[in-house]
Design a protein around this motif. Structure first.
Motif, PDB file in Angstrom:
ATOM      1  N   GLU A  95      65.580  33.156  35.254  1.00  0.00           N
ATOM      2  CA  GLU A  95      66.492  34.035  35.983  1.00  0.00           C
ATOM      3  C   GLU A  95      66.335  33.813  37.479  1.00  0.00           C
ATOM      4  N   GLY A  96      67.456  33.575  38.150  1.00  0.00           N
ATOM      5  CA  GLY A  96      67.457  33.387  39.598  1.00  0.00           C
ATOM      6  C   GLY A  96      67.514  34.709  40.334  1.00  0.00           C
ATOM      7  N   PRO A  97      67.421  34.678  41.680  1.00  0.00           N
ATOM      8  CA  PRO A  97      67.391  35.911  42.472  1.00  0.00           C
ATOM      9  C   PRO A  97      68.680  36.729  42.383  1.00  0.00           C
ATOM     10  N   ASP A  98      69.789  36.101  42.047  1.00  0.00           N
ATOM     11  CA  ASP A  98      71.064  36.806  41.907  1.00  0.00           C
ATOM     12  C   ASP A  98      71.430  36.995  40.430  1.00  0.00           C
ATOM     13  N   ASN A  99      70.422  36.945  39.563  1.00  0.00           N
ATOM     14  CA  ASN A  99      70.553  37.107  38.111  1.00  0.00           C
ATOM     15  C   ASN A  99      71.303  35.962  37.431  1.00  0.00           C
ATOM     16  N   LYS A 100      71.571  34.887  38.155  1.00  0.00           N
ATOM     17  CA  LYS A 100      72.166  33.709  37.516  1.00  0.00           C
ATOM     18  C   LYS A 100      71.080  33.030  36.687  1.00  0.00           C
ATOM     19  N   ILE A 101      71.499  32.369  35.635  1.00  0.00           N
ATOM     20  CA  ILE A 101      70.565  31.713  34.723  1.00  0.00           C
ATOM     21  C   ILE A 101      70.454  30.225  35.068  1.00  0.00           C
ATOM     22  N   TRP A 102      69.240  29.801  35.333  1.00  0.00           N
ATOM     23  CA  TRP A 102      68.918  28.415  35.637  1.00  0.00           C
ATOM     24  C   TRP A 102      68.245  27.776  34.424  1.00  0.00           C
ATOM     25  N   GLU A 103      68.468  26.478  34.251  1.00  0.00           N
ATOM     26  CA  GLU A 103      67.764  25.699  33.242  1.00  0.00           C
ATOM     27  C   GLU A 103      66.806  24.775  33.982  1.00  0.00           C
ATOM     28  N   VAL A 104      65.506  24.935  33.732  1.00  0.00           N
ATOM     29  CA  VAL A 104      64.491  24.099  34.373  1.00  0.00           C
ATOM     30  C   VAL A 104      63.934  23.166  33.311  1.00  0.00           C
ATOM     31  N   ASP A 105      64.121  21.869  33.522  1.00  0.00           N
ATOM     32  CA  ASP A 105      63.680  20.865  32.561  1.00  0.00           C
ATOM     33  C   ASP A 105      62.401  20.190  33.026  1.00  0.00           C
ATOM     34  N   VAL A 106      61.370  20.273  32.172  1.00  0.00           N
ATOM     35  CA  VAL A 106      60.091  19.610  32.406  1.00  0.00           C
ATOM     36  C   VAL A 106      60.024  18.463  31.390  1.00  0.00           C
ATOM     37  N   PHE A 107      60.005  17.240  31.892  1.00  0.00           N
ATOM     38  CA  PHE A 107      60.097  16.050  31.042  1.00  0.00           C
ATOM     39  C   PHE A 107      58.731  15.589  30.565  1.00  0.00           C
ATOM     40  N   ASP A 108      58.647  15.297  29.276  1.00  0.00           N
ATOM     41  CA  ASP A 108      57.458  14.677  28.697  1.00  0.00           C
ATOM     42  C   ASP A 108      57.632  13.160  28.655  1.00  0.00           C
ATOM     43  N   SER A 109      58.869  12.713  28.390  1.00  0.00           N
ATOM     44  CA  SER A 109      59.165  11.282  28.391  1.00  0.00           C
ATOM     45  C   SER A 109      60.655  11.092  28.683  1.00  0.00           C
ATOM     46  N   PRO A 110      60.988   9.994  29.331  1.00  0.00           N
ATOM     47  CA  PRO A 110      60.128   8.981  29.894  1.00  0.00           C
ATOM     48  C   PRO A 110      59.194   9.553  30.969  1.00  0.00           C
ATOM     49  N   ALA A 111      58.204   8.769  31.328  1.00  0.00           N
ATOM     50  CA  ALA A 111      57.196   9.219  32.292  1.00  0.00           C
ATOM     51  C   ALA A 111      57.761   9.262  33.710  1.00  0.00           C
ATOM     52  N   ASN A 112      57.117  10.048  34.539  1.00  0.00           N
ATOM     53  CA  ASN A 112      57.392  10.111  35.980  1.00  0.00           C
ATOM     54  C   ASN A 112      58.777  10.623  36.352  1.00  0.00           C
ATOM     55  N   ILE A 113      59.319  11.518  35.562  1.00  0.00           N
ATOM     56  CA  ILE A 113      60.582  12.169  35.921  1.00  0.00           C
ATOM     57  C   ILE A 113      60.229  13.525  36.527  1.00  0.00           C
ATOM     58  N   PRO A 114      60.781  13.836  37.688  1.00  0.00           N
ATOM     59  CA  PRO A 114      60.451  15.125  38.309  1.00  0.00           C
ATOM     60  C   PRO A 114      61.051  16.294  37.532  1.00  0.00           C
ATOM     61  N   VAL A 115      60.547  17.478  37.813  1.00  0.00           N
ATOM     62  CA  VAL A 115      61.111  18.698  37.229  1.00  0.00           C
ATOM     63  C   VAL A 115      62.463  18.928  37.894  1.00  0.00           C
ATOM     64  N   ILE A 116      63.467  19.195  37.072  1.00  0.00           N
ATOM     65  CA  ILE A 116      64.843  19.352  37.559  1.00  0.00           C
ATOM     66  C   ILE A 116      65.404  20.687  37.097  1.00  0.00           C
ATOM     67  N   ALA A 117      66.092  21.375  38.011  1.00  0.00           N
ATOM     68  CA  ALA A 117      66.749  22.641  37.688  1.00  0.00           C
ATOM     69  C   ALA A 117      68.259  22.440  37.742  1.00  0.00           C
ATOM     70  N   GLU A 118      68.945  23.031  36.771  1.00  0.00           N
ATOM     71  CA  GLU A 118      70.401  22.961  36.716  1.00  0.00           C
ATOM     72  C   GLU A 118      70.967  24.367  36.664  1.00  0.00           C
ATOM     73  N   LEU A 119      72.126  24.503  37.279  1.00  0.00           N
ATOM     74  CA  LEU A 119      72.851  25.766  37.255  1.00  0.00           C
ATOM     75  C   LEU A 119      74.280  25.462  36.856  1.00  0.00           C
ATOM     76  N   GLU A 120      74.722  26.056  35.741  1.00  0.00           N
ATOM     77  CA  GLU A 120      76.115  25.891  35.322  1.00  0.00           C
ATOM     78  C   GLU A 120      76.941  26.983  35.980  1.00  0.00           C
ATOM     79  N   LEU A 121      78.079  26.581  36.525  1.00  0.00           N
ATOM     80  CA  LEU A 121      78.936  27.501  37.274  1.00  0.00           C
ATOM     81  C   LEU A 121      80.265  27.720  36.560  1.00  0.00           C
ATOM     82  N   GLU A 122      80.874  28.855  36.863  1.00  0.00           N
ATOM     83  CA  GLU A 122      82.160  29.202  36.245  1.00  0.00           C
ATOM     84  C   GLU A 122      83.325  28.488  36.920  1.00  0.00           C
TER      85      GLU A 122
END
Length: 152
Positions: A95-122
């Protein structure tokens, strides 16, 4: 139409607002520059076939997307046909500060991919507040698409 913004995550304070997690395994049956891309995914014990078309905007990921439920067994039977690496990640719903829902992806593979957050908008002009754990926006950088990352 899927409208989404992508950002790198600069710290782990997002974990305080995590609502749920899902382990995702996904792969593609198409090449890195082939559209529509064909993605097969398992998440939460369910299977999905997704067709994603090229983005219609340089600054925001806005594209046609069609997703269909299919049996997990059918997805598993296709894994040997993956065109890139198989992606394994844990998706955190946050949950974001304005109650919007974020998807935070933590990758196991492939290696060395940073953590990425996505927000779907209307809509393309929708407004939102960036959480303090959000870093650089990478919406227009195709290198951070899951498709491109599967070919690293």
């Amino acid at each position: 139409m899927e409208i989404e913004r992508k950002f790198l995550v600069k710290n782990d304070t997002w974990k305080v607002k995590s609502l749920s997690t899902t382990v995702i395994t996904q792969f593609y049956l198409t090449g890195k520059d082939q559209f529509p891309s064909i993605r097969l995914r398992t998440a939460g014990g369910k299977g999905y076939l997704t067709l994603k078309y090229a983005s219609v905007s340089e600054s925001i990921l806005a594209r046609d997307e069609f997703e269909y439920s299919i049996p997990v067994e059918d997805i598993e039977a296709q894994m040997d046909h993956a065109t890139g690496s198989i992606i394994r990640k844990t998706r955190h719903i946050v949950e974001g500060p304005d109650n919007k829902i974020w998807e935070v992806d933590v990758f196991d593979s492939p290696a060395n991919i940073p953590v990425i957050a996505e927000l779907e908008l209307e809509s393309l002009d929708a407004t939102f507040i960036l959480p303090n754990w959000i870093g650089k926006e990478v919406s227009s950088d195709r290198a951070y698409s899951n498709l491109a990352m599967s070919f690293r």
